[in-house]
Write a protein that holds these residues in place. Structure first.
Motif, PDB file in Angstrom:
ATOM      1  N   PRO A 100     -27.366  -2.358 -18.870  1.00  0.00           N
ATOM      2  CA  PRO A 100     -27.056  -1.755 -17.570  1.00  0.00           C
ATOM      3  C   PRO A 100     -26.802  -0.247 -17.635  1.00  0.00           C
ATOM      4  O   PRO A 100     -27.240   0.497 -16.754  1.00  0.00           O
ATOM      5  CB  PRO A 100     -25.791  -2.497 -17.101  1.00  0.00           C
ATOM      6  N   MET A 101     -26.121   0.224 -18.685  1.00  0.00           N
ATOM      7  CA  MET A 101     -25.822   1.662 -18.782  1.00  0.00           C
ATOM      8  C   MET A 101     -27.096   2.467 -19.054  1.00  0.00           C
ATOM      9  O   MET A 101     -27.379   3.453 -18.379  1.00  0.00           O
ATOM     10  CB  MET A 101     -24.799   1.913 -19.900  1.00  0.00           C
ATOM     11  N   ASN A 102     -27.876   2.031 -20.049  1.00  0.00           N
ATOM     12  CA  ASN A 102     -29.107   2.754 -20.391  1.00  0.00           C
ATOM     13  C   ASN A 102     -30.122   2.721 -19.256  1.00  0.00           C
ATOM     14  O   ASN A 102     -30.879   3.673 -19.044  1.00  0.00           O
ATOM     15  CB  ASN A 102     -29.746   2.169 -21.658  1.00  0.00           C
ATOM     16  N   MET A 103     -30.122   1.589 -18.539  1.00  0.00           N
ATOM     17  CA  MET A 103     -31.065   1.433 -17.426  1.00  0.00           C
ATOM     18  C   MET A 103     -30.771   2.495 -16.351  1.00  0.00           C
ATOM     19  O   MET A 103     -31.676   3.169 -15.850  1.00  0.00           O
ATOM     20  CB  MET A 103     -30.866   0.014 -16.887  1.00  0.00           C
ATOM     21  N   THR A 104     -29.494   2.677 -16.038  1.00  0.00           N
ATOM     22  CA  THR A 104     -29.105   3.658 -15.013  1.00  0.00           C
ATOM     23  C   THR A 104     -29.387   5.083 -15.495  1.00  0.00           C
ATOM     24  O   THR A 104     -30.013   5.877 -14.786  1.00  0.00           O
ATOM     25  CB  THR A 104     -27.606   3.502 -14.691  1.00  0.00           C
ATOM     26  N   LEU A 278     -35.806  -2.614 -20.890  1.00  0.00           N
ATOM     27  CA  LEU A 278     -34.663  -2.602 -21.811  1.00  0.00           C
ATOM     28  C   LEU A 278     -34.129  -3.987 -22.142  1.00  0.00           C
ATOM     29  O   LEU A 278     -33.634  -4.217 -23.239  1.00  0.00           O
ATOM     30  CB  LEU A 278     -33.529  -1.755 -21.220  1.00  0.00           C
ATOM     31  N   VAL A 279     -34.222  -4.919 -21.163  1.00  0.00           N
ATOM     32  CA  VAL A 279     -33.736  -6.290 -21.409  1.00  0.00           C
ATOM     33  C   VAL A 279     -34.401  -6.870 -22.657  1.00  0.00           C
ATOM     34  O   VAL A 279     -33.783  -7.598 -23.432  1.00  0.00           O
ATOM     35  CB  VAL A 279     -33.996  -7.181 -20.168  1.00  0.00           C
ATOM     36  N   PHE A 280     -35.676  -6.508 -22.874  1.00  0.00           N
ATOM     37  CA  PHE A 280     -36.397  -7.017 -24.042  1.00  0.00           C
ATOM     38  C   PHE A 280     -36.343  -6.042 -25.223  1.00  0.00           C
ATOM     39  O   PHE A 280     -36.169  -6.454 -26.367  1.00  0.00           O
ATOM     40  CB  PHE A 280     -37.859  -7.314 -23.671  1.00  0.00           C
ATOM     41  N   ALA A 281     -36.478  -4.740 -24.936  1.00  0.00           N
ATOM     42  CA  ALA A 281     -36.558  -3.752 -26.021  1.00  0.00           C
ATOM     43  C   ALA A 281     -35.254  -3.654 -26.811  1.00  0.00           C
ATOM     44  O   ALA A 281     -35.271  -3.500 -28.028  1.00  0.00           O
ATOM     45  CB  ALA A 281     -36.924  -2.383 -25.456  1.00  0.00           C
TER      46      ALA A 281
END
Length: 324
Positions: A100-104, A278-281
């Motif tokens: 969640p943090m990296n996604m934002t 990101l969920v997968f990476a």
């Protein structure tokens, strides 16, 4: 009605549930560790998991506890408590907060890359988050001093900003799609500065190396270099799909009428695409190298080789924790 047989006290919950010598086993382990849903667990659930794990380690098996429940408690415990100190970790520094943090942050870096103030601001936010993650997941064996933390933070932020602004000015006359990759180059450069600086003590003093059974044999700077190199590669790998795939899709969408009509959807769409990657990476790149890494004794420094072969002339391989 017969009671379920009590669980044996011999399951090794200090090690992951799945075989860590295979990529598949490591990937399963890290999908559990980085699961963002762990952030939503209440304090009571975390304390209950801590109690189950600590009781089990002490040889007390709660009646009716199943093996699945025990492993679930172990992964909840690992997601929130530091492995060496046992302290509850900062919420944003936990591995389950990575997606969640990296996604934002990444979504915003990719959306607001056109103006200099936006580049400065989002690279600074990203490096501040990285500093918190590196501090939270530090090795308990090698505490980081506030001055080392400050140096690494300032150096990585400066490196990222200089790279981003330098590349931004170079790409002015190139196709728009090239400009979209500037944030990724800046993040890759910052990782190459930030992680070695955060772990500079390990490069000076070495990290503990052990035999297969975990008996400590000494400290090696050669092992530290290999560990840090592997972490840098996996961190850049984590960022790559999220920063390489969405720009291509967004570039196509921006040429269509849809985004011209609804420009406010740009940032949410970008963040969503980054999140999906990101969920997968994140777990797959954490799993690139075994957490318990190894190297031949012959590749260590001569004095460490001599020290180890004095204890055990037959030993060929040593093991060490590479960090995250």
């Amino acid at each position: 009605q017969r009671m379920a047989p009590s669980l044996p006290a011999t399951i090794n919950i200090r090690e992951p549930r799945w075989d860590q010598s295979t990529f598949q086993g490591r990937a399963k382990h890290f999908f559990m560790v980085t699961d963002p849903r762990n952030l939503l667990l209440s304090g009571a659930t975390l304390e209950e998991a801590r109690r189950v794990v600590e009781d089990y380690r002490a040889g007390t098996v709660p009646p009716g506890l199943t093996e699945d429940q025990l492993w679930r408690a172990k992964y909840i415990y690992d997601s929130a408590f530091h492995p060496d100190t046992g302290e509850k970790m900062l919420l944003v520094g936990r591995m389950s907060a990575q997606v969640p943090m990296n996604m934002t942050i990444t979504g915003c870096m990719l959306t607001f890359y056109r103006t200099t103030p936006a580049v400065l601001f989002w690279q600074w936010v990203n490096q501040s988050f990285n500093a918190v993650v590196n501090y939270t997941n530090r090795s308990g064996d090698a505490p980081i001093t506030p001055s080392q933390l400050g140096t690494a933070y300032v150096s990585a932020t400066t490196g990222a900003v200089v790279t981003a602004l330098g590349l931004k000015s170079l790409t002015k006359h190139l196709p728009a799609i090239i400009g979209r990759y500037v944030p990724f180059a800046a993040v890759a450069a910052a990782n190459c500065i930030n992680i070695p600086l955060m772990r500079q003590r390990e490069l000076k003093v070495g990290i503990p190396v052990t035999d297969e059974n975990g008996n400590r044999l000494g400290e090696s700077t050669a092992a530290a270099k290999k560990a840090i190199f592997q972490v840098v590669v996996s961190r850049i790998g984590m960022a790559a799909p999220a920063m390489a795939i969405p720009p291509v899709i967004m570039n196509m969408l921006e040429k269509r009428a849809f985004l011209k009509r609804y420009p406010y959807l740009n940032a949410p769409l970008q963040v969503g695409l980054v999140g999906f990657c990101l969920v997968f990476a994140t777990p797959l790149c954490c799993a690139l190298f075994p957490q318990k890494s190894s190297m031949p004794v012959s590749r260590l420094e001569p004095e460490v080789q001599a020290q180890i072969w004095k204890k055990d002339p037959q030993l060929e391989t040593v093991y060490f924790n590479k960090g995250l």
